[in-house]
Design an enzyme around this catalytic site. Structure first.
Site, PDB file in Angstrom:
ATOM      1  CG  ASP A  27     -19.044 -42.740  35.830  1.00 40.48           C
ATOM      2  OD1 ASP A  27     -20.161 -42.404  35.787  1.00 40.48           O
ATOM      3  OD2 ASP A  27     -18.068 -43.067  36.134  1.00 40.48           O
ATOM      4  N   GLY A  28     -19.219 -41.927  31.369  1.00 44.12           N
ATOM      5  CA  GLY A  28     -18.902 -40.517  30.327  1.00 44.12           C
ATOM      6  C   GLY A  28     -19.553 -40.229  29.230  1.00 44.12           C
TER       7      GLY A  28
END
Length: 253
Positions: free
Chosen positions: A41-42
């Site tokens: 997700d980062g």
């Protein structure tokens, strides 16, 4: 079809990047039809931040086995073109912060999931907060505040006891970080048309910073937070990933 690949520095992501770019080519982001991320997700959020300055640039995120990936599709290398063509797209809001620092410098930051105001030192932050410039000001003492979108409400906001907003709703959540005063403080659900004005009391002695995944600005004296009127981002999901969320998720494009 032109694809710009963006990968986490982790070994598995770099290996997948080498294979994918060798098979499909590597385009510059500003010339691509799609941005495809490899990681978690980062990595996806960083790409979405970058894509917010490029209207209608869709991001398709793929998750490596070692990464967290709420926003991600599964990682496969053999059918990417077909997956991109068949993907379901959702339009997500972007938060905007207009910031003034103690020394008078002005800046603008954007956040896909949340904007965080938090203390820089051991002393608590002292914040004067107004919503839509109306009604009584709230004076808040604590470690800070988080303004989050429905997408961001599933992460840091949720860990702070904030509300889980329906994905696709026209809502924002304002959640406190270790609020000491007022003692009856509880998270606030706002319309996404709301404007939040924050003034830092005694900013030189109780310094506060603003943090998003796109950057950090220290020594804030005041800030205005709101949903950006002219920026959105587009995230792509294949049908397998879409089924995890259930309706509604964002706004279909």
């Amino acid at each position: 079809m032109k694809i710009a690949f963006v990968a986490s520095p982790r070994l598995a992501a770099q290996r997948a990047l080498q294979e994918l770019s060798g098979r499909y080519g590597q385009a510059a982001a500003e010339e691509a039809d799609f941005i495809v991320t490899i990681g978690g997700d980062g990595t996806a959020l960083k790409a979405l931040h970058d894509a917010s300055a490029m209207p209608a640039m869709p991001v398709f995120a793929m998750r490596t086995d070692s990464s967290e990936g709420f926003l991600c599709n599964s990682l496969r290398t053999d059918d990417l073109t077909a997956r991109l063509q068949a993907a379901f797209s959702v339009e997500l809001p972007v938060l905007q912060a207009e910031i003034e620092q103690v020394e008078g410098r002005s800046q603008v930051l954007f956040g896909i999931n949340e904007i965080v105001l938090n203390r820089q030192v051991f002393q608590q932050a002292k914040l004067k907060v107004a919503v839509n410039g109306e009604g009584d000001l709230m004076i808040i003492n604590g470690d800070g505040l988080v303004l989050t979108t429905p997408l961001g409400s599933t992460g840091y906001n949720r860990s702070l006891g904030g509300p889980l907003l329906p994905l696709g709703s026209s809502l924002l959540a304002l959640t406190g970080i270790a609020i000491w005063r007022p003692p009856a403080w509880s998270p606030v659900v706002l319309s996404d048309r709301a404007t939040l004005d924050v003034e830092v009391i005694e900013a030189a002695h109780h310094p506060v910073q603003i943090v998003t995944t796109s950057g950090t600005v220290p020594n804030i004296s005041r800030a205005r937070l709101f949903r950006s009127p002219d920026r959105t981002v587009t995230l792509l999901f294949d049908r397998e990933a879409q089924s995890r969320f259930g309706p509604p998720f964002g706004r279909s494009c």
